[in-house]
Design a protein around this motif. Structure first.
Motif, short mmCIF file in Angstrom:
data_model
loop_
_atom_site.label_atom_id
_atom_site.label_comp_id
_atom_site.label_asym_id
_atom_site.label_seq_id
_atom_site.Cartn_x
_atom_site.Cartn_y
_atom_site.Cartn_z
N GLN A 36 0.88 -1.32 -0.02
CA GLN A 36 -0.07 -0.06 -0.20
C GLN A 36 0.97 1.15 0.13
OE1 GLN A 36 -3.87 1.71 2.62
NE2 GLN A 36 -3.30 -0.44 2.54
N ILE A 37 1.91 1.29 0.77
CA ILE A 37 2.95 2.45 0.53
C ILE A 37 3.51 2.61 -0.57
CG2 ILE A 37 5.15 3.29 1.76
CD1 ILE A 37 4.55 1.93 4.32
N VAL A 38 3.57 1.54 -1.58
CA VAL A 38 4.22 1.64 -2.82
C VAL A 38 3.07 2.44 -3.51
CG1 VAL A 38 5.07 0.40 -4.80
CG2 VAL A 38 5.70 -0.26 -2.60
N PHE B 232 2.23 6.54 -6.19
CA PHE B 232 1.36 6.83 -7.31
C PHE B 232 0.06 7.37 -7.24
CE2 PHE B 232 4.38 3.33 -8.11
CZ PHE B 232 5.13 4.04 -9.22
N TYR B 233 -0.23 7.88 -5.88
CA TYR B 233 -1.60 8.50 -5.70
C TYR B 233 -1.60 9.86 -5.99
CZ TYR B 233 -5.91 9.22 -2.91
OH TYR B 233 -7.11 9.27 -2.43
N VAL C 109 -14.95 -0.13 -11.36
CA VAL C 109 -14.31 -1.29 -11.80
C VAL C 109 -13.29 -1.85 -10.95
CG1 VAL C 109 -12.54 -2.08 -13.54
CG2 VAL C 109 -14.22 -0.50 -14.09
N VAL C 110 -12.47 -1.28 -10.20
CA VAL C 110 -11.80 -1.67 -8.99
C VAL C 110 -12.29 -2.36 -7.91
CG1 VAL C 110 -10.07 -1.03 -7.25
CG2 VAL C 110 -9.95 -0.07 -9.67
N LYS C 111 -13.58 -1.64 -7.52
CA LYS C 111 -14.36 -2.32 -6.44
C LYS C 111 -14.98 -3.76 -6.90
CE LYS C 111 -14.26 0.88 -3.36
NZ LYS C 111 -13.48 0.60 -1.98
N ILE C 112 -15.29 -3.76 -8.17
CA ILE C 112 -15.80 -5.00 -8.55
C ILE C 112 -14.84 -6.27 -8.53
CG2 ILE C 112 -16.61 -6.43 -10.81
CD1 ILE C 112 -18.17 -3.84 -11.44
N THR D 240 -5.58 -4.25 -4.04
CA THR D 240 -6.65 -3.18 -4.37
C THR D 240 -6.28 -1.68 -4.53
OG1 THR D 240 -8.39 -4.90 -4.03
CG2 THR D 240 -9.17 -2.81 -4.27
N VAL D 241 -5.58 -1.36 -3.26
CA VAL D 241 -5.32 0.08 -3.13
C VAL D 241 -4.28 0.42 -4.09
CG1 VAL D 241 -4.13 1.81 -1.87
CG2 VAL D 241 -5.88 0.14 -0.96
#
Length: 484
Positions: free
Chosen positions: A122-124, A128-129, A149-152, A178-179
């Motif tokens: 998640q830190i990686v 890119f956030y 799409v990601v949630k699905i 997912t993150v």
């Protein structure tokens, strides 16, 4: 401005609605399936991890939304700012990752260490956030579709791969993966709109503002986040879960009305910079009223149905959550008011230093109150939530007095309209108690309480010609007519 605030709110509301539906699908499945102790270990670990993730993020998101909103018509300036913020993000995330790995290896062992290390994913992803670019440019259509799409993918992965009570490692991988996926997609899209520009790199220039925003925007560190960390270290792993589930339920449900705040931040920053105080104040008070119009019935609705919500979401093994959930509902209304003052008044008016002072003062108050509870051996999820409520009231009071006395802004949170919403919400309590007197059963109680409260709230507001209910009914009716 080209993009409609109403359409933006609709996209954000759809997104928030998805963020409600998915936890309602996934949450009960995970809470009921996973071993109580293993799930407690995960929640304690995640609470500690969030502290590191907060410092790795370094306030870049909020700063990016605000500053890019002001210059979004100048593509070159946006490009330069994005480049600087991205470089800062790389540096902060790498530094925090190194510190985090040392912490994980020194303070944990066994499965806890494995969970800690998996969260590095998640830190990686956090590097890119740069979703703040899409937010500031009001690309809410993309954000909504991408998240859907990601949630699905997320929900399918959970139901297909997490099948046993001890699948906590698989669960951790899916959450963090997912993150990462979400952030990578947003990064690619934002980069198509705005290119990097390394001609004017001035990292030091942004550090002071980012440090202030880091402190200001992470109130959760000294409030509910602090509660979870202290519960995990001084009470038990399970107590973190008992605290976290009510907090998560109410926060998730509040995400729909919070879309009003999120989509208003860029617009309010623009108005105060370009169109003057009067236009800013008009939109500010409309945004505050719209938020309370929705958040109050949601919170009181969950309050009167707390037992049913807990049983449906977590099962009877978590019945001790009920009083914590009820308290969380009341505190969420206070937090919502504080959020409007922080995000819609203080930020657009560049009062970060003042927010930082008040936030630190009230956060330290919460720390002291929790420390007293530890010394008296009465720290529990409920008492921790209660002290947080006291601190939030103190913070809201400080902000309100400053806005009225120093900024001279017409901020009408205590208008007759908003207080009437509160009164109607309180009336949900006698309505629900009356229905329960008939002992009609679990499902029937839920149905009748929900229907009765909706009729009470919507009906009275319609009779009074409340502008928020009239606006919603007009929008819905016009859409239905167009579809036909």
């Amino acid at each position: 401005m080209k993009k409609s605030i109403f359409k933006n709110t609709i996209y954000k509301s759809i997104l928030s609605f998805v963020n409600i539906v998915i936890p309602l699908l996934v949450g009960p499945y995970i809470v009921r399936l996973l071993d109580v102790e293993l799930y407690g270990i995960y929640n304690k670990t995640f609470a500690n991890f969030q502290l590191f993730l907060t410092f790795a993020s370094f306030g870049i998101y909020v700063f990016g939304v605000r500053e890019i909103s002001k210059i979004r018509n100048d593509k070159e300036k946006v490009s330069i700012l994005l480049t600087n913020l991205f470089l800062i993000s790389i540096i902060t995330n790498l530094i925090i990752t190194a510190i985090y790995i040392i912490f994980a290896l020194v303070t944990s062992s066994g499965i806890t260490t494995t969970i800690y290390l998996l969260m590095i994913i998640q830190i990686v992803g956090n590097i890119f956030y740069i979703e703040f670019v899409n937010e500031a440019l009001e690309n809410y259509k993309f954000i909504t579709i991408k998240t859907l799409v990601v949630k699905i993918i997320y929900i399918l992965s959970l139901f297909l791969l997490v099948r046993k009570p001890d699948d906590i490692i698989i669960y951790t991988i899916i959450i963090n993966g997912t993150v990462l996926l979400n952030n990578i997609i947003s990064f690619i899209y934002a980069k198509k709109k705005i290119n990097f520009n390394f001609k004017n790199v001035q990292i030091k220039k942004y550090i002071p503002s980012l440090v202030m925003i880091l402190i200001i925007t992470n109130v959760d560190l000294l409030y509910s986040q602090l509660d979870r960390v202290m519960l995990g270290n001084f009470v038990s792993n399970v107590s973190v879960t008992i605290y976290y589930i009510p907090y998560y339920i109410v926060s998730t449900l509040a995400s729909i009305p919070y879309s009003i705040i999120n989509v208003s931040i860029p617009r309010l920053s623009y108005l105060i910079e370009n169109e003057g105080k009067e236009s800013y104040e008009n939109m500010l008070n409309k945004s505050v009223s719209s938020l309370l119009f929705i958040i109050i019935p949601i919170c009181f609705g969950v309050f009167v149905l707390a037992r049913e919500v807990v049983i449906l979401y977590a099962g009877e093994k978590y019945l001790s959550i009920i009083p914590v959930l009820m308290l969380a509902c009341i505190i969420r209304i206070i937090i919502s008011v504080e959020s409007t003052m922080t995000n819609l008044v203080m930020y657009p008016n560049n009062k970060e230093k003042k927010i930082m002072q008040y936030t630190l003062f009230c956060g330290i108050l919460n720390l002291l109150l929790n420390s007293i509870l530890v010394m008296l051996n009465i720290l529990t999820p409920f008492s921790a939530m209660f002290t947080t409520g006291i601190s939030e009231i103190a913070l809201s009071t400080c902000l309100y007095l400053y806005i009225k006395k120093n900024l001279k802004i017409k901020y009408t949170v205590f208008s007759k309209q908003n207080l009437f919403y509160l009164l109607l919400g309180v009336l949900f309590i006698p309505v629900s108690l009356t229905i329960r007197m008939f002992n009609l059963g679990f499902i029937m109680n839920i149905i009748l309480i929900i229907i009765s409260c909706i009729i009470l709230y919507v009906g009275i507001l319609y009779i009074k010609k409340d502008e928020n209910i009239i606006l919603i009914l007009k929008k819905v009716f016009s859409k239905v007519v167009n579809i036909r």
